[in-house]
Each structure stands twice: as structure tokens, then as C-alpha cells.
Scaffold this active site. Sequence first.
Site, PDB file in Angstrom:
ATOM      1  N   GLY A  51       0.832  -1.201   0.000  1.00 22.14           N
ATOM      2  CA  GLY A  51       0.000   0.000   0.000  1.00 22.14           C
ATOM      3  C   GLY A  51       0.862   1.244   0.000  1.00 22.14           C
ATOM      4  O   GLY A  51       2.010   1.206   0.455  1.00 22.14           O
ATOM      5  N   GLU A 143      -3.524   3.026   5.096  1.00 20.87           N
ATOM      6  CA  GLU A 143      -3.317   4.012   4.022  1.00 20.87           C
ATOM      7  C   GLU A 143      -4.214   5.232   4.209  1.00 20.87           C
ATOM      8  O   GLU A 143      -3.777   6.359   3.993  1.00 20.87           O
ATOM      9  CB  GLU A 143      -3.532   3.375   2.645  1.00 20.87           C
ATOM     10  CG  GLU A 143      -2.616   2.199   2.307  1.00 20.87           C
ATOM     11  CD  GLU A 143      -1.154   2.444   2.605  1.00 20.87           C
ATOM     12  OE1 GLU A 143      -0.694   3.595   2.497  1.00 20.87           O
ATOM     13  OE2 GLU A 143      -0.452   1.484   2.975  1.00 20.87           O
TER      14      GLU A 143
HETATM   15 NI    NI Z   1       2.442   3.484   5.586  1.00 26.80          NI
END
Ligand code: NI
Length: 180
Positions: A51, A143
Site C-alpha cells: 500500500g 493508508e
Molecule cells: Ni504506511
Amino acid sequence: MTISKGMKRAILIHPDPKLKAVATPVADLSDGLRILADDMLETMYAAPGIGLAAPQVGVLERLIVLDCAREDGATPQPVAMFNPRVAAASDERNVYEEGCLSIPQIYADVERPAEVTVDWLDRDGNPQCQGFSGLWATCVQHEIDHLDGKLFIDGLKPLKRHMITRKMKKLKREMAREKA
Ligand code: NI
């Protein structure tokens, strides 16, 4: 989603003011932002990571990319989310050992809701809504936290956090020296 080949961008390392800032909602889904999403996927796969959030490449806009399928050696499942938002979270919680491309080589257990429903705009500007569990749930929450200037180490004890920050400052000095 098809992957068009992006360009690798430099990942900011903690501590950095851009990693602590709240990112701005994407108002207009421009080609520039779609290119940024491709670049972020390229950067994430190359790292390698599962991510990446736009502030990590120095862009303070609400965009994240992720692909947790690669963990199993499965077919890539790249996802780019503009303006992602956790719409609902389960009471049940889960602990995962998390890491972050902006805090290399540091891992710590983080507890989060085990399942989340996320809504976002896809790269064509269409609204999407999907439930996530397991590693995907952890990753998407990690995220989205980046978009609010939050890092996974924020919840650790201050002493541990300071130790990590010191280590990262040292790493950044070493990286700057290598570049010089
Ligand atoms: Ni991170």
C-alpha cells in the site's frame, strides 16, 4: 483494473512534515492524478509494498493505492482509491504486525477493526463501495490514516516512538550522504 506502466517516485521517510499533514480531497479527477496513481503503484510494487498513500510521495491529495494479493503470490489486484473513506467498521478487532514504506525496517503490532466498509472514487470518477477483511482491511485503514497525517507508530509508547524516529533520522542522514 489494468496497470499502465508508471514511473517510480521517491518515498518520503519519517519524520517529514508532509507525512503529518492532512491531505486535501480530490475535487477534479485529472489525467495528472491518474498518472500519479500509476506512478504510485509502480513505486509500491518496486519497494516492494502492499500500500502507498499520496503524501508518502509528497503529494497532499487524498489518493491511496494498494494490492494485498501479491502477499500470496496471486494475480496482482491493484486498486487506486480517490477520496477513500471508512464508512463502517466492525466491533470485532484484529491485530496485525504492520510496517510502512516511510518507516523502513520497523514493524509493530497494531489493533484495528477487523472489517471495514470503504467508499471511494475509482480512476474514472465512479463511486465505489466495498467491504474489506483480513490484510486488506488493515492495509486500507493504514493508508487512509496517511491521508490524515497519521502513522502506524503514533499509537506506540512515546519512548518506543522516539527511538524509531531517531533511527529514521539517522537513516535519512545516511541516505543523504550516499546521494552526495
Ligand atoms: Ni504506511
